[in-house]
Design a protein around this motif. Structure first.
Motif, PDB file in Angstrom:
ATOM      1  N   ARG A  52      11.771  -2.848  10.544  1.00  0.00           N
ATOM      2  CA  ARG A  52      11.192  -1.969   9.534  1.00  0.00           C
ATOM      3  C   ARG A  52      10.011  -2.678   8.879  1.00  0.00           C
ATOM      4  N   THR A  53       8.920  -1.973   8.665  1.00  0.00           N
ATOM      5  CA  THR A  53       7.722  -2.599   8.111  1.00  0.00           C
ATOM      6  C   THR A  53       7.627  -2.337   6.615  1.00  0.00           C
ATOM      7  N   ASN A  54       6.973  -3.258   5.921  1.00  0.00           N
ATOM      8  CA  ASN A  54       6.753  -3.160   4.486  1.00  0.00           C
ATOM      9  C   ASN A  54       5.280  -3.374   4.187  1.00  0.00           C
ATOM     10  N   GLN A  55       4.791  -2.654   3.185  1.00  0.00           N
ATOM     11  CA  GLN A  55       3.401  -2.818   2.764  1.00  0.00           C
ATOM     12  C   GLN A  55       3.326  -4.024   1.832  1.00  0.00           C
ATOM     13  N   VAL A  56       2.858  -5.140   2.361  1.00  0.00           N
ATOM     14  CA  VAL A  56       2.940  -6.410   1.632  1.00  0.00           C
ATOM     15  C   VAL A  56       1.582  -7.041   1.339  1.00  0.00           C
TER      16      VAL A  56
ATOM     17  N   ASN B  34      -1.392   2.108   9.629  1.00  0.00           N
ATOM     18  CA  ASN B  34      -1.680   0.962   8.781  1.00  0.00           C
ATOM     19  C   ASN B  34      -0.490   0.025   8.650  1.00  0.00           C
ATOM     20  N   LEU B  35       0.612   0.510   8.125  1.00  0.00           N
ATOM     21  CA  LEU B  35       1.904  -0.167   7.988  1.00  0.00           C
ATOM     22  C   LEU B  35       1.941  -1.292   6.954  1.00  0.00           C
ATOM     23  N   PHE B  36       0.994  -2.213   6.920  1.00  0.00           N
ATOM     24  CA  PHE B  36       1.137  -3.433   6.125  1.00  0.00           C
ATOM     25  C   PHE B  36       0.361  -3.459   4.810  1.00  0.00           C
TER      26      PHE B  36
ATOM     27  N   GLY C 197      -3.763 -12.469   4.707  1.00  0.00           N
ATOM     28  CA  GLY C 197      -3.257 -11.111   4.876  1.00  0.00           C
ATOM     29  C   GLY C 197      -2.411 -10.923   6.119  1.00  0.00           C
ATOM     30  N   GLY C 198      -2.896 -11.403   7.255  1.00  0.00           N
ATOM     31  CA  GLY C 198      -2.140 -11.279   8.492  1.00  0.00           C
ATOM     32  C   GLY C 198      -0.849 -12.061   8.455  1.00  0.00           C
ATOM     33  N   TYR C 199      -0.877 -13.218   7.794  1.00  0.00           N
ATOM     34  CA  TYR C 199       0.321 -14.044   7.694  1.00  0.00           C
ATOM     35  C   TYR C 199       1.409 -13.339   6.874  1.00  0.00           C
ATOM     36  N   LEU C 200       1.011 -12.695   5.774  1.00  0.00           N
ATOM     37  CA  LEU C 200       1.988 -11.956   4.971  1.00  0.00           C
ATOM     38  C   LEU C 200       2.597 -10.819   5.784  1.00  0.00           C
ATOM     39  N   GLY C 201       1.778 -10.153   6.595  1.00  0.00           N
ATOM     40  CA  GLY C 201       2.325  -9.115   7.469  1.00  0.00           C
ATOM     41  C   GLY C 201       3.319  -9.674   8.458  1.00  0.00           C
TER      42      GLY C 201
ATOM     43  N   TYR D 270      -0.753  -2.248   1.174  1.00  0.00           N
ATOM     44  CA  TYR D 270      -0.330  -1.353   0.100  1.00  0.00           C
ATOM     45  C   TYR D 270      -1.525  -0.710  -0.601  1.00  0.00           C
ATOM     46  N   THR D 271      -2.735  -1.122  -0.257  1.00  0.00           N
ATOM     47  CA  THR D 271      -3.938  -0.511  -0.822  1.00  0.00           C
ATOM     48  C   THR D 271      -4.336   0.764  -0.080  1.00  0.00           C
ATOM     49  N   LEU D 272      -3.661   1.074   1.029  1.00  0.00           N
ATOM     50  CA  LEU D 272      -3.895   2.296   1.794  1.00  0.00           C
ATOM     51  C   LEU D 272      -2.571   2.996   2.031  1.00  0.00           C
ATOM     52  N   GLU D 273      -2.655   4.256   2.417  1.00  0.00           N
ATOM     53  CA  GLU D 273      -1.443   4.964   2.803  1.00  0.00           C
ATOM     54  C   GLU D 273      -0.831   4.276   4.022  1.00  0.00           C
ATOM     55  N   ALA D 274       0.495   4.198   4.044  1.00  0.00           N
ATOM     56  CA  ALA D 274       1.178   3.514   5.151  1.00  0.00           C
ATOM     57  C   ALA D 274       0.866   4.148   6.493  1.00  0.00           C
ATOM     58  N   ASP D 275       0.626   5.478   6.490  1.00  0.00           N
ATOM     59  CA  ASP D 275       0.390   6.181   7.750  1.00  0.00           C
ATOM     60  C   ASP D 275      -1.093   6.355   8.060  1.00  0.00           C
ATOM     61  N   ALA D 276      -1.964   5.613   7.381  1.00  0.00           N
ATOM     62  CA  ALA D 276      -3.390   5.677   7.706  1.00  0.00           C
ATOM     63  C   ALA D 276      -3.595   5.284   9.167  1.00  0.00           C
ATOM     64  N   ALA D 277      -4.372   6.091   9.886  1.00  0.00           N
ATOM     65  CA  ALA D 277      -4.531   5.893  11.322  1.00  0.00           C
ATOM     66  C   ALA D 277      -5.192   4.557  11.628  1.00  0.00           C
ATOM     67  N   PHE D 278      -4.659   3.894  12.633  1.00  0.00           N
ATOM     68  CA  PHE D 278      -5.173   2.584  13.055  1.00  0.00           C
ATOM     69  C   PHE D 278      -4.980   2.445  14.549  1.00  0.00           C
ATOM     70  N   PHE D 279      -6.004   1.937  15.238  1.00  0.00           N
ATOM     71  CA  PHE D 279      -5.914   1.735  16.687  1.00  0.00           C
ATOM     72  C   PHE D 279      -5.842   0.253  16.995  1.00  0.00           C
ATOM     73  N   ASP D 280      -4.806  -0.153  17.689  1.00  0.00           N
ATOM     74  CA  ASP D 280      -4.594  -1.562  18.037  1.00  0.00           C
ATOM     75  C   ASP D 280      -5.031  -1.786  19.478  1.00  0.00           C
TER      76      ASP D 280
END
Length: 536
Positions: free
Chosen positions: A447-451, A71-73, A432-436, A75-85
């Motif tokens: 380093r990524t932040n949950q923003v 997930n990485l970005f 949302g994408g812009y804040l990321g 903050y409403t989910l765990e940072a390590d929530a699985a995501f496929f890009d």
């Protein structure tokens, strides 16, 4: 169903070339749809939704040298929530162009890919129908209804491969090309599977084409051709295996299936909805589809089975979702023109003599069209004029003046990066994408932040989070509890999308308006005195 080994229309003499002197009007007919789509796209500012998200992921891929899997970005989910890009390669390419040329880089690439795709499909259609009036006219109509599909996002990388796919399938099916040309689709699919999820069109359309030809052969000969079955069946298998050459391997098929048919994205995003007859585009789509069906019905004895199947399959995609309009439009241009031309019984266009004066007039018109297409690119005069005419849609102030829609709060987000902000940020989904991109990736160490509260990953965000998003945006009962639960102390809001919340905050002494952009308002908690001082 009559079998034809060739699509050529019998004529008393071969047609003149489209580009010769004196320049015939045919050149204008063929140039108009390519130039038309190019100018239309060039004068349309880029929306924020997918654009910023793809730049954010491309930025992260470039910085880390790896493909994100978490997930990485948000903050409403765990940072390590699985995501496929899945479209990682397209994202990396978009960011590389952005780094080199700014926003103009991805925009010009999109324009070039769109023009190439339209030139390719018009050229392929001419192989089946020699009349440029019919091909050019239908292409221009199709460009009008499919224009919104050509956004600056990773889907833009799929259009040229799709044209190549359609061209190869029709050419092999009509015996203009030999069957070994089907092997071109194997590396094409391997590349496509790392650019955009529409790579699934390769095995599906190849399977439908091959299956139709096998059935057609059986109807005519009452036998099955094992060589034919082997080539088409082998092609479907080969391209399916090629699609697995991606970071997710064979699970990519499950990912595309769930995103298309299971995820709520198909229910909540406008471009995933069917075209509405309440809109001008929806009316044009309905009329074009209806007219095409009438033409094919009148010519039913001459319509090949594979033509009918591909037309029906892609028409289903078009009426299912706006974003799939081009898939049908390209096939329609390969199927309908030759049948429409036969029904109209037009005099051969090359029998009309073009005088020297007419040739000059046509050449001037062609030069004006090409010049307008060039001048409409970012940074040139026609683009600047278009930006002025699009006041209220395109940004009128830096950064990204005239290139992005006002929905991108570039000035406020730049200030957030410079001045800082308290707590977490609540925002409209488009940002949302812009804040990321701007706040979620460190400038030096990646380093990524949950923003962000939500972003463009509809398939990742659970329904409960979307419920909270709308609860907040509409200031519904319990919204303050949601604010406290997530530690929200900053709100970047769109009055158009979140007007109820804006009204509430403006009348609440607990919140202070600290910034205004062209289409956004920035609020901070009034008790955050240090940050308020910095912003004032």
């Amino acid at each position: 169903m009559a079998h034809h080994s060739s699509d050529s229309t019998s004529t008393s003499k071969p047609p003149r070339r489209y580009l010769q002197w004196p320049l015939p009007l045919a050149a204008i007919w063929l140039l108009a749809p390519v130039v038309g789509i190019l100018i239309r796209l060039s004068l349309e500012p880029v929306g924020p939704h997918d654009y910023w998200w793809h730049l954010a992921m491309g930025k992260l891929i470039a910085a880390t040298g790896g493909i994100p899997t978490e997930n990485l970005f948000l903050y409403t989910l765990e940072a390590d929530a699985a995501f496929f890009d899945q479209p990682w390669l397209g994202q990396w390419a978009m960011y590389a162009l952005y780094e080199a040329f700014g926003h103009a880089g991805p925009i010009v690439l999109r324009n070039a890919l769109a023009a190439t795709a339209w030139a390719g499909i018009v050229g392929a259609a001419l192989m089946r129908c020699r009349d440029p009036r019919v091909v050019g006219g239908l292409a221009l109509l199709t460009a009008v209804v499919s224009g919104p599909v050509f956004g600056v996002r990773t889907q833009m990388f799929a259009f040229v491969p799709y044209v190549l796919l359609v061209g190869v399938l029709f050419a092999v099916a009509t015996e203009r090309l030999r069957r070994p040309w089907l092997l071109v689709l194997v590396p094409l699919t391997a590349l496509w599977a790392n650019l955009h999820g529409t790579f699934m069109l390769v095995p599906v359309l190849a399977g439908l084409t091959g299956g139709s030809l096998v059935v057609e052969h059986w109807i005519e000969e009452r036998t099955f051709d094992p060589v034919q079955i082997g080539w088409w069946g082998g092609t479907v298998l080969a391209v399916s295996l090629a699609a697995m050459l991606n970071p997710l391997g064979p699970h990519i098929f499950v990912y595309v299936w769930e995103l298309t048919f299971v995820s709520q994205v198909s229910e909540t995003v406008t471009e995933w909805q069917p075209p509405s007859i309440d809109t001008p585009m929806g009316v044009v789509v309905l009329l074009t589809l209806t007219a095409s069906l009438v033409v094919l019905a009148l010519r039913r004895k001459k319509v090949r089975l594979f033509e009918a199947v591909l037309f029906a399959a892609t028409a289903y995609l078009a009426v299912s979702a706006v974003r799939q309009m081009f898939w049908w439009g390209a096939v329609m241009l390969m199927v309908v023109p030759r049948h429409l031309s036969a029904l109209l019984s037009l005099d051969p266009w090359w029998e009309d003599r073009t005088s020297q004066a007419q040739g000059v007039a046509h050449a001037v018109a062609a030069a004006v069209l090409v010049a307008a297409a060039v001048a409409s690119q970012p940074g040139l005069w026609l683009h600047d004029v278009g930006s002025e005419l699009r006041a209220g849609v395109a940004r009128r102030t830096p950064p990204a003046q005239g290139l992005l829609k006002v929905d991108s709060p570039t000035r406020l987000v730049s200030q957030l990066a410079e001045r800082g902000y308290p707590g977490t940020i609540f925002h409209d989904q488009a940002s949302g994408g812009y804040l990321g991109f701007a706040l979620g990736i460190g400038p030096t160490d990646a380093r990524t932040n949950q923003v962000a509260f939500v972003d463009q990953r509809m398939e990742l965000i659970p329904e409960a989070v979307w419920d909270e998003y709308f609860q907040l945006s509409r200031a519904q009962q319990g919204w303050r509890e949601v604010v406290e639960r997530y530690g929200i102390r900053t709100m970047l809001l769109s009055p158009r999308e979140q007007w109820r919340l804006v009204q509430v905050l403006q009348g609440d002494p607990a919140w202070t308006l600290v910034g205004v952009d062209e289409a956004h308002l920035l609020f901070m908690r009034s008790d955050q005195t240090d940050h308020l001082t910095q912003w004032r």
